[in-house]
Design an enzyme around this catalytic site. Structure first.
Site, PDB file in Angstrom:
ATOM      1  CG  ASP A 195     -59.671  -0.545   7.066  1.00  0.00           C
ATOM      2  OD1 ASP A 195     -58.872  -0.535   7.682  1.00  0.00           O
ATOM      3  OD2 ASP A 195     -60.769  -0.120   8.261  1.00  0.00           O
ATOM      4  CB  ILE A 196     -59.535  -5.417   9.209  1.00  0.00           C
ATOM      5  CG1 ILE A 196     -59.322  -6.003   7.965  1.00  0.00           C
ATOM      6  CG2 ILE A 196     -60.099  -6.112  10.641  1.00  0.00           C
ATOM      7  CD1 ILE A 196     -58.194  -6.621   8.605  1.00  0.00           C
ATOM      8  CG  ASP A 197     -59.916  -3.974  13.458  1.00  0.00           C
ATOM      9  OD1 ASP A 197     -60.339  -4.229  13.894  1.00  0.00           O
ATOM     10  OD2 ASP A 197     -58.492  -3.656  13.206  1.00  0.00           O
TER      11      ASP A 197
END
Length: 110
Positions: A10-12
């Site tokens: 996942d990024i954020d």
């Protein structure tokens, strides 16, 4: 390492810190390189997932985004090995939304 394991990133708030201006976030060269090395070690079984759109993920990760699987817009668009998919919104969802709006009070923010 687990045989056949895949890694979903996942990024954020996971790969990158949460910031006040989400549009200013860019993956640096160290992170991009690390993702490529992990993808090599896992024979390409790496995916970047996000609530962001595929276009936003591409802007953040540059060429790396073309080399791993992507799932964006909270799972509503995907790309893997150059093939993109954008699931169609089922009409029943719009009907359910209309039904709920007809029975729930409208709330305003003051």
């Amino acid at each position: 390492m687990l045989t056949g394991a895949s890694l979903f990133l996942d990024i954020d708030g996971t790969l990158l810190d949460l910031v006040d201006d989400p549009d200013s976030v860019v993956a640096d060269d160290v992170l991009r390189s690390l993702i490529l090395h992990v993808a090599d070690a896992l024979a390409g079984r790496v995916a970047i997932i996000s609530g962001r759109s595929l276009a936003q993920i591409e802007a953040m990760f540059g060429p790396v985004a073309q080399l791993v699987a992507l799932s964006g817009s909270h799972g509503n668009e995907h790309r893997w090995r150059g093939i993109e998919a954008h699931p169609i919104r089922p009409p029943s969802l719009d009907l359910a939304t209309a039904d709920l709006r007809s029975v729930l009070p409208v709330r305003t923010v003051s």
